[in-house]
Write an enzyme that holds these catalytic residues in place. Structure first.
Site, PDB file in Angstrom:
ATOM      1  N   HIS A 103       0.836  -1.207   0.000  1.00 36.19           N
ATOM      2  CA  HIS A 103       0.000   0.000   0.000  1.00 36.19           C
ATOM      3  C   HIS A 103       0.867   1.252   0.000  1.00 36.19           C
ATOM      4  O   HIS A 103       2.066   1.205   0.285  1.00 36.19           O
ATOM      5  CB  HIS A 103      -0.911   0.009   1.234  1.00 36.19           C
ATOM      6  CG  HIS A 103      -0.168   0.121   2.530  1.00 36.19           C
ATOM      7  ND1 HIS A 103       0.566  -0.920   3.065  1.00 36.19           N
ATOM      8  CD2 HIS A 103      -0.019   1.158   3.400  1.00 36.19           C
ATOM      9  CE1 HIS A 103       1.127  -0.543   4.195  1.00 36.19           C
ATOM     10  NE2 HIS A 103       0.793   0.725   4.417  1.00 36.19           N
ATOM     11  N   ASP A 105       0.606   4.933   1.970  1.00 38.26           N
ATOM     12  CA  ASP A 105      -0.134   5.335   3.167  1.00 38.26           C
ATOM     13  C   ASP A 105      -1.319   6.261   2.878  1.00 38.26           C
ATOM     14  O   ASP A 105      -1.183   7.247   2.147  1.00 38.26           O
ATOM     15  CB  ASP A 105       0.814   5.994   4.178  1.00 38.26           C
ATOM     16  CG  ASP A 105       1.609   4.932   4.929  1.00 38.26           C
ATOM     17  OD1 ASP A 105       1.093   3.803   5.095  1.00 38.26           O
ATOM     18  OD2 ASP A 105       2.748   5.215   5.324  1.00 38.26           O
ATOM     19  N   HIS A 261       4.754   0.187   0.214  1.00 36.85           N
ATOM     20  CA  HIS A 261       5.522  -0.609   1.178  1.00 36.85           C
ATOM     21  C   HIS A 261       4.685  -1.757   1.737  1.00 36.85           C
ATOM     22  O   HIS A 261       3.451  -1.790   1.581  1.00 36.85           O
ATOM     23  CB  HIS A 261       6.084   0.275   2.296  1.00 36.85           C
ATOM     24  CG  HIS A 261       5.041   0.996   3.086  1.00 36.85           C
ATOM     25  ND1 HIS A 261       4.376   2.103   2.607  1.00 36.85           N
ATOM     26  CD2 HIS A 261       4.538   0.765   4.324  1.00 36.85           C
ATOM     27  CE1 HIS A 261       3.513   2.529   3.508  1.00 36.85           C
ATOM     28  NE2 HIS A 261       3.584   1.718   4.558  1.00 36.85           N
ATOM     29  N   ARG A 276       5.585   5.850  14.600  1.00 37.43           N
ATOM     30  CA  ARG A 276       5.367   6.302  13.233  1.00 37.43           C
ATOM     31  C   ARG A 276       4.719   7.677  13.211  1.00 37.43           C
ATOM     32  O   ARG A 276       3.815   7.971  13.995  1.00 37.43           O
ATOM     33  CB  ARG A 276       4.427   5.273  12.588  1.00 37.43           C
ATOM     34  CG  ARG A 276       3.960   5.491  11.193  1.00 37.43           C
ATOM     35  CD  ARG A 276       2.935   4.380  10.925  1.00 37.43           C
ATOM     36  NE  ARG A 276       2.531   4.287   9.545  1.00 37.43           N
ATOM     37  CZ  ARG A 276       1.510   4.944   9.011  1.00 37.43           C
ATOM     38  NH1 ARG A 276       0.811   5.780   9.733  1.00 37.43           N
ATOM     39  NH2 ARG A 276       1.192   4.751   7.759  1.00 37.43           N
TER      40      ARG A 276
HETATM   41  C1  SIN Z   1       3.216   0.808   7.957  1.00 37.51           C
HETATM   42  O1  SIN Z   1       2.583   0.402   6.994  1.00 37.51           O
HETATM   43  O2  SIN Z   1       3.304   2.008   8.205  1.00 37.51           O
HETATM   44  C2  SIN Z   1       3.940  -0.168   8.867  1.00 37.51           C
HETATM   45  C3  SIN Z   1       5.269  -0.516   8.319  1.00 37.51           C
HETATM   46  C4  SIN Z   1       6.032  -1.436   9.225  1.00 37.51           C
HETATM   47  O3  SIN Z   1       5.593  -1.706  10.340  1.00 37.51           O
HETATM   48  O4  SIN Z   1       7.099  -1.891   8.815  1.00 37.51           O
END
Ligand code: SIN
Length: 297
Positions: A103, A105, A261, A276
């Site tokens: 995806h 974000d 990612h 995050r």
């Molecule tokens: C995310 O999608 O922001 C999580 C990425 C992760 O935990 O590596």
């Protein structure tokens, strides 16, 4: 490219670089901050090792890149409202992890985040890596005929698969160590260009993903599925990717306008905690739209 303030080491053919020579817990001078941004725009994903930041430091670093993004469905920590703790406990086995599919974000937002920053606090002894895929390369690798067709198309993005009333996270079934809300608001749809022009580099990137893109605009899901499925698979071909392995103190920044990612869920029985933040982005720009006007909005 030449850097005076930082070191930049490429991690893979497609994207990703490790940045050295900088302590992110200290205020960054303008020249260093500018080099970091340039390295990010050139490499799409940048990784800093051994950065023992607390949430306050993480927020300060984030603000250096722009305004905070808006975090739907997840809650910030008590002391740092813009910091979301991404946690999977050791006893959360055989469950879906947060971010565990390809995806970009919050691509269902009108102005999805430009950047995401993820800081590792506790990592499993093995596994828990994150994959990234370069969407400039994905776009450029398509045939001229398909690019010509897709150039004028738009697709609908929605949060409903993960966050809808029947979504992956409904009823606390998955990612239960996180405060995730689900509900009717996730059924809303947002139109986005299938190929977007990056506001800072001017390059075109494919902008569809498996989690949030549900159909092409003015088409049904069934009609959209064959081509959308092809594009989502194509977008993450191994030669477009790099892989970040984490240890406590690793901080990674990625550009959601040109990468997707995927958080790999291969560490059942071990705890992983990441903090995050996101940086607000522009409304995605379609090919042919006035790039300078939109970038200034
Ligand atoms: C995310 O999608 O922001 C999580 C990425 C992760 O935990 O590596």
């Amino acid at each position: 490219m030449n850097y005076q303030r930082i070191t930049v080491e490429r991690m893979a053919g497609a994207c990703g670089a490790e940045i050295g020579g900088v302590d992110l817990s200290k205020p960054l001078d303008a020249a260093t901050a500018a080099e970091i941004r340039r390295a990010l725009l050139e490499n799409l994903v940048v990784v800093f090792r051994d950065q023992p930041l607390d949430d306050h430091g993480l927020q300060t670093f984030t603000r250096g890149l722009g305004e905070f993004g808006i975090e739907p469905y997840v809650e910030g920590t008590e002391t740092a409202p813009h910091v979301v703790a991404v946690i999977k406990e050791a006893d959360e086995v055989r469950s879906v992890n947060f971010g565990g599919n390809w995806h970009s974000d919050w691509s269902f937002q009108e102005t999805p985040p430009a950047f995401t920053i993820l800081h590792a606090r506790q990592t499993p002894p093995f596994g828990g890596d994150t994959l990234f895929a370069n969407q400039y390369l994905a776009w450029e690798a398509l045939s001229p005929g398909l690019r010509a067709m897709l150039g004028g198309m738009r697709a609908m993005h929605s949060a409903r698969r993960p966050y809808g009333p029947q979504g992956t996270y409904a009823g606390g079934r998955n990612a239960r160590s996180m405060k995730i809300s689900t509900g009717e608001s996730a059924l809303a749809e947002q139109s986005q260009p299938v190929v977007r022009v990056h506001a800072e580099t001017g390059r075109e990137a494919l902008y569809v993903n498996k989690v949030y893109t549900i159909r092409f605009e003015d088409m049904t899901e069934r009609e959209s599925a064959p081509l959308l499925g092809f594009l989502c698979d194509h977008a993450v071909r191994p030669e477009f990717t790099c892989r970040v392995d984490w240890r406590p103190g690793t901080l990674t920044v990625w550009d959601n306008r040109c990468v997707q990612h995927f958080a790999i869920n291969d560490y059942d029985g071990h705890r992983r905690e990441m903090h995050r933040t996101t940086v607000r982005g522009e409304k995605p720009i379609a090919t042919g739209e006035d790039h300078n006007r939109r970038a200034a909005e």
